[in-house]
Design a protein around this motif. Structure first.
Motif, mmCIF file in Angstrom:
data_model
loop_
_atom_site.group_PDB
_atom_site.id
_atom_site.type_symbol
_atom_site.label_atom_id
_atom_site.label_comp_id
_atom_site.label_asym_id
_atom_site.label_seq_id
_atom_site.Cartn_x
_atom_site.Cartn_y
_atom_site.Cartn_z
ATOM 1 N N VAL A 180 0.845 -1.204 0.000
ATOM 2 C CA VAL A 180 0.000 0.000 0.000
ATOM 3 C C VAL A 180 0.881 1.254 0.000
ATOM 4 C CG1 VAL A 180 -1.692 1.333 1.309
ATOM 5 C CG2 VAL A 180 -1.915 -1.155 1.152
ATOM 6 N N GLY A 181 0.597 2.161 -0.907
ATOM 7 C CA GLY A 181 1.335 3.424 -0.952
ATOM 8 C C GLY A 181 2.710 3.337 -1.573
ATOM 9 N N THR A 182 3.014 2.249 -2.255
ATOM 10 C CA THR A 182 4.323 2.122 -2.899
ATOM 11 C C THR A 182 4.313 2.713 -4.308
ATOM 12 O OG1 THR A 182 3.734 -0.129 -3.561
ATOM 13 C CG2 THR A 182 5.067 0.125 -1.567
ATOM 14 N N ALA A 183 3.180 3.269 -4.720
ATOM 15 C CA ALA A 183 3.077 3.994 -5.983
ATOM 16 C C ALA A 183 2.221 5.227 -5.749
ATOM 17 C CB ALA A 183 2.461 3.119 -7.073
ATOM 18 N N PHE A 184 2.404 6.236 -6.576
ATOM 19 C CA PHE A 184 1.698 7.495 -6.336
ATOM 20 C C PHE A 184 1.382 8.202 -7.640
ATOM 21 C CE2 PHE A 184 6.111 8.657 -6.761
ATOM 22 C CZ PHE A 184 6.066 9.842 -7.485
ATOM 23 N N THR A 185 0.402 9.106 -7.545
ATOM 24 C CA THR A 185 0.114 10.087 -8.584
ATOM 25 C C THR A 185 -0.060 11.421 -7.868
ATOM 26 O OG1 THR A 185 -1.102 8.413 -9.853
ATOM 27 C CG2 THR A 185 -1.386 10.721 -10.506
ATOM 28 N N GLU A 186 0.661 12.430 -8.329
ATOM 29 C CA GLU A 186 0.553 13.765 -7.732
ATOM 30 C C GLU A 186 -0.179 14.695 -8.684
ATOM 31 O OE1 GLU A 186 4.140 15.484 -6.304
ATOM 32 O OE2 GLU A 186 4.560 13.833 -4.931
ATOM 33 N N PHE A 187 -1.113 15.461 -8.122
ATOM 34 C CA PHE A 187 -1.912 16.397 -8.898
ATOM 35 C C PHE A 187 -1.543 17.834 -8.536
ATOM 36 C CE2 PHE A 187 -4.464 12.511 -8.355
ATOM 37 C CZ PHE A 187 -4.653 12.168 -9.686
ATOM 38 N N ASP A 188 -1.788 18.736 -9.470
ATOM 39 C CA ASP A 188 -1.404 20.131 -9.268
ATOM 40 C C ASP A 188 -2.460 20.951 -8.548
ATOM 41 O OD1 ASP A 188 -3.385 20.426 -11.163
ATOM 42 O OD2 ASP A 188 -2.121 21.418 -12.663
ATOM 43 N N ARG A 189 -3.464 20.275 -8.008
ATOM 44 C CA ARG A 189 -4.561 20.964 -7.332
ATOM 45 C C ARG A 189 -5.176 20.034 -6.295
ATOM 46 N NH1 ARG A 189 -7.605 21.142 -12.975
ATOM 47 N NH2 ARG A 189 -5.398 21.111 -13.560
ATOM 48 N N ASP A 190 -6.037 20.593 -5.442
ATOM 49 C CA ASP A 190 -6.753 19.768 -4.479
ATOM 50 C C ASP A 190 -7.820 18.955 -5.206
ATOM 51 O OD1 ASP A 190 -5.289 20.688 -2.364
ATOM 52 O OD2 ASP A 190 -6.740 22.216 -1.771
ATOM 53 N N ILE A 191 -7.933 17.710 -4.826
ATOM 54 C CA ILE A 191 -8.954 16.821 -5.374
ATOM 55 C C ILE A 191 -9.876 16.435 -4.229
ATOM 56 C CG2 ILE A 191 -9.407 14.639 -6.552
ATOM 57 C CD1 ILE A 191 -7.791 16.531 -8.281
ATOM 58 N N THR A 192 -11.152 16.766 -4.368
ATOM 59 C CA THR A 192 -12.092 16.469 -3.286
ATOM 60 C C THR A 192 -13.214 15.524 -3.702
ATOM 61 O OG1 THR A 192 -13.477 18.397 -3.812
ATOM 62 C CG2 THR A 192 -11.656 18.736 -2.259
ATOM 63 N N CYS A 193 -13.356 15.300 -5.013
ATOM 64 C CA CYS A 193 -14.455 14.468 -5.503
ATOM 65 C C CYS A 193 -14.094 13.904 -6.873
ATOM 66 C CB CYS A 193 -15.748 15.287 -5.593
ATOM 67 S SG CYS A 193 -15.643 16.690 -6.728
ATOM 68 N N ASN A 194 -14.923 13.019 -7.370
ATOM 69 C CA ASN A 194 -14.661 12.411 -8.673
ATOM 70 C C ASN A 194 -14.640 13.436 -9.803
ATOM 71 O OD1 ASN A 194 -14.815 9.912 -7.261
ATOM 72 N ND2 ASN A 194 -15.602 8.913 -9.096
ATOM 73 N N ASN A 195 -15.522 14.435 -9.722
ATOM 74 C CA ASN A 195 -15.537 15.453 -10.773
ATOM 75 C C ASN A 195 -14.214 16.209 -10.822
ATOM 76 O OD1 ASN A 195 -18.119 14.730 -11.434
ATOM 77 N ND2 ASN A 195 -19.101 16.502 -10.495
ATOM 78 N N ASP A 196 -13.654 16.519 -9.653
ATOM 79 C CA ASP A 196 -12.341 17.168 -9.599
ATOM 80 C C ASP A 196 -11.284 16.297 -10.271
ATOM 81 O OD1 ASP A 196 -13.365 19.282 -8.165
ATOM 82 O OD2 ASP A 196 -12.569 18.629 -6.231
ATOM 83 N N LEU A 197 -11.331 15.011 -9.971
ATOM 84 C CA LEU A 197 -10.329 14.087 -10.510
ATOM 85 C C LEU A 197 -10.428 13.984 -12.029
ATOM 86 C CD1 LEU A 197 -8.083 12.016 -9.969
ATOM 87 C CD2 LEU A 197 -9.869 10.293 -9.640
#
Length: 262
Positions: A180-197
């Motif tokens: 768990v947590g051995t891979a990641f994706t970083e986003f340039d903004r806050d993600i709070t819901c599926n629409n944001d993602l």
């Protein structure tokens, strides 16, 4: 904001040994801000979180995804908009082109999971994609890093993404707590819901992805045996055909009948 984008929970995937509560605890301790639940052909893990979220660790975002088993092109990570519940996505066995059509009809996005991973479940080892590579242009992203795959498989996945100009995500594909947590994706903004993602991925908001592949142990070799892959592909196709009438019923009830959706 850092996410693990490929997570299998004990509540939703028969082959996972990690409860979603444990997932969240481990990810938070490693500096993650969220996770995408991607159980196999099921939203049960996410629904469990919804039902018990008041008792779950706070300040952590849990989003709803699914790893869908197609009949002809392996596994796909599907992300649907908030409030959209397409039960057909819990019925495995649609063809990849039809899956893409359905997901995009509802405003969702999708991409191949581990495209060069295990032959029985990875897009680039299916005749459909090899003969019709243009199908790749129907997808919105692909998994460019998967903890459970070989280094060479992840390198090829990133090359494929460059060829088709697709953004990459990273996911641990964890079925055990140690990954768990051995891979990641970083986003340039806050993600709070599926629409944001969805908006973030569509608008090139992924700033980094990666992780560390697990150590390759002797027992992992069985994933690459011809008999293993042949058996799993046969079982998947058989299940797909058995579920075909049920998928048709779902389509009719949704008011989206199309003779090509099967």
């Amino acid at each position: 904001m850092k996410f693990d984008m490929h997570c299998h929970t004990r509540e939703g995937s028969i082959d996972s040994h990690v409860a979603i509560r444990e997932y969240i605890t481990i990810l938070k301790s490693r500096g993650f801000g969220g996770m995408l639940v991607t159980d196999h052909d099921s939203y049960r893990g996410y629904r469990y979180w919804e039902k018990h979220q008041d008792t779950m660790p706070d300040d952590f975002v849990v989003l709803k995804g699914i790893e869908y088993d197609t009949r002809d092109a392996g596994h796909f990570i599907v992300i649907m908009p908030d409030g959209v519940n397409v039960r057909l996505l819990s019925v495995r066995g649609m063809r990849a082109e039809i899956l893409s059509k359905l997901v995009h009809h509802y405003g969702g996005i999708l991409g191949p999971a581990h495209p060069y991973g295990m032959r029985s479940s990875s897009a680039m080892f299916f005749r459909k994609i090899r003969k019709h590579p243009e199908i790749m242009r129907r997808f919105d992203f692909l998994e460019g890093f998967n903890t459970c795959e070989l280094v060479s498989a992840n390198v090829k996945a990133r090359g494929l993404a460059r060829e088709y100009d697709l953004p990459c995500i990273g996911g641990s594909d964890s079925h055990k707590a140690m990954y768990v947590g051995t891979a990641f994706t970083e986003f340039d903004r806050d993600i709070t819901c599926n629409n944001d993602l969805i908006d973030c991925i569509r608008n090139n908001g992924i700033v980094a992805f990666g992780g560390k592949e697990r150590a390759f142990l002797r027992h992992h070799n069985k994933r690459y045996w011809k008999v293993t892959n042949y058996t799993l592909k046969t079982l998947n196709r058989s299940a797909s055909l058995l579920l075909k009438p049920y998928r048709k019923i779902k389509v009719l009830r949704m008011g989206l009948y199309d003779e090509n959706i099967e």
